[in-house]
Structures are given as structure tokens and as C-alpha cells.
Motif scaffolding. Sequence first.
Motif, short mmCIF file in Angstrom:
data_model
loop_
_atom_site.label_atom_id
_atom_site.label_comp_id
_atom_site.label_asym_id
_atom_site.label_seq_id
_atom_site.Cartn_x
_atom_site.Cartn_y
_atom_site.Cartn_z
N GLU A 802 0.80 -1.30 0.07
CA GLU A 802 0.27 0.15 0.47
C GLU A 802 0.94 1.00 0.10
O GLU A 802 0.31 2.32 -0.64
N GLN A 803 2.31 1.52 0.55
CA GLN A 803 2.68 2.85 1.01
C GLN A 803 4.12 2.47 -0.57
O GLN A 803 4.45 3.52 -0.17
N THR A 806 2.22 1.78 -6.56
CA THR A 806 1.51 3.52 -7.79
C THR A 806 -0.03 1.72 -7.82
O THR A 806 -1.11 2.19 -7.95
N HIS A 807 -0.31 0.66 -8.02
CA HIS A 807 -1.25 -0.32 -9.11
C HIS A 807 -0.40 -0.82 -8.28
O HIS A 807 0.01 -1.98 -7.70
N ASP A 823 -5.03 3.24 -5.28
CA ASP A 823 -6.34 3.95 -4.65
C ASP A 823 -7.45 3.12 -4.58
O ASP A 823 -9.04 3.04 -3.87
N ASP A 824 -7.74 3.19 -6.48
CA ASP A 824 -9.13 2.78 -6.55
C ASP A 824 -9.80 1.56 -5.93
O ASP A 824 -10.64 0.96 -5.69
N VAL A 826 -8.47 0.13 -3.10
CA VAL A 826 -9.02 0.04 -1.63
C VAL A 826 -11.19 1.22 -1.56
O VAL A 826 -11.21 0.00 -0.94
N SER A 829 -14.99 4.07 1.67
CA SER A 829 -14.91 2.85 3.24
C SER A 829 -16.08 3.05 3.99
O SER A 829 -16.78 3.99 3.98
N ARG A 893 -7.83 0.26 4.38
CA ARG A 893 -7.06 -0.47 3.74
C ARG A 893 -6.51 -1.31 3.22
O ARG A 893 -7.93 -1.60 3.21
#
Length: 912
Positions: A802-803, A806-807, A823-824, A826, A829, A893
Amino acid sequence: MSGLRRLRMTRGRLIASAVVVALIAAVVGWAAWPDRDSWTTHDQMIAMLTGPDRNQAVSIDTRLYLPDDRSGKVPAVLLAHGFGGTKESLDTDAKKLVQRGYAVLTYTAQGFGHSGGQIHLDSPDYEVRDAEGLLDWLAARPEIQTDAPGDPRVAVVGGSYGGALALLLAAQDHRVDAIVPSITWNDLGHAFLQQSADTSATGVFKKGWAGIFFGNAGAVPAGQSTATSGIDPACGRFAPDVCAAYFSLATAGHPDQKTLDLLHRSSPAPVLDQIKAPTLLIQGEVDSLFPLSEADANARGIAATGTPVRVAWFTGGHDGGVGPKTDQDRVQFLTAQWLDHYLKGEGTAPASSFTYSRVAGFSAEDRGLVTNGYSVKAYPGLGGTETTRLDLTGPAQPIANPPNGNPAALSSLPGADARLSTLLAGTVNDIPGQHATFESPPVRSAVEVAGAPTLQLRAASPTGEATLFVKLYDVDQTGAETLTAGLIAPVRLTGLPSLIDQARPVRVTLPGIVREIAPGHRVRVVVATTDQAFLSPTQPATYTVALGPQLTLPTLVGTPIANPEAIWWYVLAAVLVALAIGLLVVLVLRRRRLRRRDRPAEPEFAETPLVVRDLRKAYADGFVAVEDISFTVERGQVVGLLGPNGAGKTTTLRVLMGLTMPTEGEALVFGHRLVPGSPILSRVGALVEGPGFLPHLTGLDNLKAYWTATGRPLEDAHFDEALEIAGLGDSVHRKTRKYSHGMRQRLAIAQAMLGLPELLVLDEPTDGLDPPQIAEMRRVLRRYATGGRAVLVSSHLLAEVEQTCTHAVVVNKGRIVASGPVDDIVGESPSVQLEVSDVPAAERILIRLGVRSVTHDGNSGLIVDMNGTPRAELVATLVREGVDVDRVVPRRRLEDAFLALVGDNSVGSGDR
């Protein structure tokens, strides 16, 4: 074991004939780790006299392992099993030791397996005397090295029951030259009657563990019955005095003096000052039977007389098993170092430094623990090197003890599967009305706890007595609480007043733990009246309890250590290595001349680092490792390949590196179809299936040898950049056989980056790295993807993906279940974190709005489970009613998304 792990020649033009390389690998792999017997074994029933007067005959079932390649007499290791074990349960450990050149004697203690006799709980008159007879037997063997007639050069190694045997034998027989006891006891009475308070009252009976030992051991030998063997069906193979002690204790809940004397007799505590053999004490951090305090007492008692002592903790024990592989490697390394010095005289005296490990998270591969190791110069005991004090709030509270302690809280499952007990530690239930709660404010900075926390407890009881259980929870910002390793502090108090105002404080020492309490977390102390693992009073009563104003946490800031390489490792034969390398280079050069032409690149993908299309891999036995995989890695991207164990990740990477051919589909690298030996592989760097180097070469020489074999100019290698990435300093000039696992991993990553390839493929790149190195690797991969390069990473550390990435591409059961920007994936929330101008007002408004829950994060924020309320509506309502919203952050997350996508659908068979 794949030879490709040893040679690590997976990229560029070094992919040669698979069949010939496999043959070379078989030879080199055998030299590194023999896959055939290099020892002989001798089974024998040894008759000896035992008992207080040595007048009771007993036969002990033994097995002697002797190395075949010994040039003379060799030192011996007496290997003792745990409770309920036999010589067969020691076979794996014995083979590892015999491969290091030791004669190893394993045996079945009396009362177990095919040995005769009864179970006397490591009595000095029985089990310890039997072990003395085994030393006599070793001394008479012509293969065994001796220090004097009748005095073998010998160490004793054992765990739990066998660990106490090692301690007791070393105290009773000074022929023992070194001992390595692990996960064992100091005082058997204290262990089974655990008392955590500074009081003279007898402790609380550990009925769960006692029942398991009594019920599962002492079985009748195979082929016999209680009728034919003459064994008492009520007591099994336990000696009558041991059986009577258990019945008395389990019935009354309190021991009589005879029982205490029996347990004391079987304890190392009274004889520690007689131990002269250098002692390596290994104790588990996940152990509700023999916690860290047992090893601490042993260490202090032995060291008091000047005997060399070293202590190591690992994330395992009777509740946690052998621990993660990184811990296993460290413990094996320390054991080998200890034995090699004190038995063989090799190397300088082992350091007195103290090593331990701490849980870093969970593996997405198998849901097992991931740990990091640490070291400090000297063993600090359970008090740590410093302390942190946390204020506790909470009034005096009444708590009820139910009749017969039922229902009871559940903290651990004695004797259960290690993983089940580990998972249970995070889901402990406390019974309403039967526990009191006290809490600290959120901590401002991380607290690295390593040792036994302490607090002051006051209690009042109408009966004058109380049995209590004190627990320490780590509570995160969402309110989720974790009881480290399921460990609790049982307390039995007597002479109590009926009113709490008249109660005097008593100091309670909780079990030793290793845990980092993260910033923003709180510490919750629970005092309960019941626990299923312990015996509670039968009569109902209501107690009143209160705590002192502060909790003291021992802290320890250790130096991160890289995971040691597996120490059961023979140095590769130099001649075989040279032949293997020479033959491999010849094959590469020949392959280069004979290689067929690649078909032309597909123009639309000529600038795309990687395209995987309709990939499928099935095996002849019908197993389908990869069903349907398609994804693309573009320039500038760091792509994470995720999935549970057996999802198909490793198979996919092997196909990408040309190590195996797909059944269907294809992979394109910069538009070129990827086949074994393809020239386009020169634009790819890879670390797949773990690092492997030539152990007789230095790290730098390994890199140079690798690059030279590619046939490319040295100036194109960019050695300086690669060595900066490795971060090994002067260690790059050391031979790699002396490298730890983490050092080998960093060198392997540097090797993959030689020549700065345009596509970098890494399998578990952070394996073996400590937290600072992981953070640096994160930065390296991000930088590497700039300037038009790309990175594909397979990892089970979801937080790192995650950190770093990018994909992400999420694979489950051979198919892609999600792919795209992290991000997509995840996504939306179910909860958000809000920073607001007026916390109390915001909380009232949100509850009125109908959200599921509102939790304080310890600062100026709230964590809100929106219960389906749109985020925009939530924010608009707060603003409309006069509460400023400074920040809105989704709480989901990548780990949440991953589990939502794959759930528990791990296939369990592993990648092929």
C-alpha cells in the motif's frame, strides 16, 4: 530444493538449458544441504538401574546418530524430548546436528513410548539418573570424544520437559560441558500454581495445562492394554506419588506440603547454583505454560555463580509453536554457535548479547506472524532498560465471581494448535459483570514494551479471599483491543478486608511481553474473576477492586538485526561450484549462438514493459496453478502482485522469467514474446524464489561474476549504484556464507538492479529486512520507477504494498479478482476519520444522524462508522450545525480490500 535458488541466474542471457541446469543444481544443492544420508543410526534398548538406591531396573529406548565423514572421535549431544514425546519426535533436530559433525543420542524418557518405567516428572532419582547412565554409555563408545576416562565431551539440548532435564542433569553431573534448555520451567510449583502478586499466598492452579498433561501422557505402550500391562487405568504410566499429587491438587485447588515438595524436587530452582556448564536459555514469548519469568529466574540463578549464560526470546512457545521461520533461523544459529564453541572449541566465546523478536504484522500468504529481530548488549531481565509510566483512570468497581467459576472468560486455549491460540489472543472475551476496566490516555509516541509490566492492586472480599486475573490490552483508535499472546496474571489474595477503603495495595507483576504500543493507542487493564485456563473458587462472591494511579511498562529499544541465514548449511564444495559455473557459462555462450530468432515485436506494445495475456498453467496431474491471468505494467508504475498462498503468484513470476512455459497465453516484454533464452530478457532484472550466491565468494565478487557471465561490458553494470542500494558497507567484501538472510536479500536486490534494467521483477524483496531497511527499500523502488522504468513486486506484506506501489493486481485461485491503482482497489470506506472544531458537539450530531458508531482517536478527531450515510451528507450536516470539519480521511486500508476480495479462500496447497 531448486538449484536456481543457489545460482540465482534468472535474468538476461543466463537462462540456459533447463534440463542441464537442473542436473547442475542437483549436484550443487546436495553439496550445500545433503539430501541423502551422511550418517548412520543405531537403535538400542539400554538397561540401567534407577531410583533413589539405584536398585530398580529400567530399559531406555535410544538411537545414536553418527556422522559418516568423521576423521576421529567426535563430541556428542544428548537430545531430550518434550513431555509426551519419544526419540522419534527428535529425528529432524538430530539430523541437523549430526550434519554439523556431532554424534547425537536421542532417547525416550522412562514412562513414555517403548521405554520402561514410570513418569516421575524429571525426578533427580529417576529421569535425571537415567540421563547420567546415558552419559556413562556415551563415554564407553569408541566414536565419542572424551575429556577423561568416563567423561564424554557432551552437551544436553532439550525443550520443555527436556529443557528441565538439561538443567537438572547439568547440576547433578558436572561432566556436562554445555546446555541449551528451551521453553522450560524454573519452579514447577510456581508454574502450575501461578502467583503474580507480591504475597505469600499460594498461586492459582493452572487446571487447563495440568489436565492436558495428565490426560494426554502416560499412555499404555502400543499393542498392550491396561489389563495386560498391569498399568493403573486411572493413573496411566504416572508414578503413584505424581498421580496422587495431581488428584489432590485438581480436587482441592490448593496443594498440600507433600505435593509442593514433589514439584520442588523436579525443579531446577533449588540447584541452579550447582550448574557449571555454559547455558544458552531460549524462551518463548507466546507461552502461557512456562512464560518468560521462568527463564528469567533460571538466568539469574545460574549467572549468580559466574557460569556463562545467554538468553534469547522468540515469538513462539507452548501456545505459539516453533515461531516464524525468521525466529527459527535465529534460534538455530545461536544454538549451533554455542555448541560449536563449547564442544568443538571453534570461534571466540559467544557474545553475551540478548536477542528477542517482535511481531511486525501478519502474512497475507498464510496468515502467519511476521516478526523482526532485535539485539541489545546484555540481558536486561524483565525490567527492561528503561520504564514508561502511564496514568490509569477508573473508580473502584464491584465484580462477581460466579459459582464454580462458570461462565469463565477465555484468554488462551492450552494445548490447542499454535495458530488458533495466536488468533484467539486477539479475540478474548470478558464476561459482563465479572470484570473491572481501567484505562490510560492515548500514548503520544510509540512505547516499545519488552518485559513484565507492574501495577498496584487493591481488593476487598466478604470471604477474606479473592482469585483475580489481571490482563493488559493494547487498544487502537477504533476501540479494537489485543491481549498480547493471550497472557494473563493470575492473583490469589488472602486476608482481605470487606471494604475497599481498608484494602492495602499489593504489587502485581504481569507476564513478560514484547509489544510496540503505537502512537494514539491506549492501554486497558482488566481485572476479572474467572478464566477457563485456571481454577476459580467454587463459592459465588462479589469482590471490589481498584488499581493504583499508574501502570509501569518496561521498555527496551534494541538494534534491529537481519535474519540469520539457515545455519544447518554445509559449505559448498569449491570444485563443484567451479565446475557448475564453468559449465553454466559454456551453456550460455552456446545458447547464444544456437538461439532461434525471436519473432518481431508487436509494435503497439514496443514501449510497454510488460503485458500478460490470458495466461494459464496446468500440470500433468491436473493441478491448475494459473487459470486466467491478464495485466499490464506500464512505465513509471510500481505494481504489486498480491494473493493468498496458492493463488498463482509464484507460477506467474516463473513464467515471466522464462523458468517455466505456460500452457496457454503469453507474456510480452516491450512487445517481444517471452521465451526461455529470449534476448529481451537482457532488459529485465529479477529476484524470484529467494537469493542464492556462491558462498566462497565475497558479495562484490558474486556481483562481478554474475555480470561477467552475461557477456556485457563491466562499465554497463553500474556497480556503484547497486552497492549503494545494497547498503552492506564493508560487508560487501566478506564471503557470502557469513551473510545473514537479510544481507543476502539486499545483495540479491542489488544483483537484480545491475545494469539498471528497464523492468524489475522482485519476489518478496523485503524478506529478511528490518524496518529501516524496508523503509529505504520503499524509497528505492519508488525512485527506480521514475525515468521510464517499471517495477513488478510480489509481496505478502499488504501495508508495504500500500505504501510502495502505485498499482496492484490481486490474484485468487489462479484468476485476477481486482487490478488497477491502489486507491481504486481500496475504494470507498465504511468509516471515515474526521478532524473537527468541536468534538463533543460533533459526536452528538453524528449519533443523532444515525451512524453506527463514533470513537475518539485520542486527538481532535473522531472515527465514524457511517452505517450507509453518504460522506457528503455527514459533512454537510456538521457544517450546517456549526461544527467546522478540517479533514475527512477514509479509514479503509488495502488489507481490508484484500480480505474483502479473497476472504479465507486460500487453497492451501501452495504455488507450484
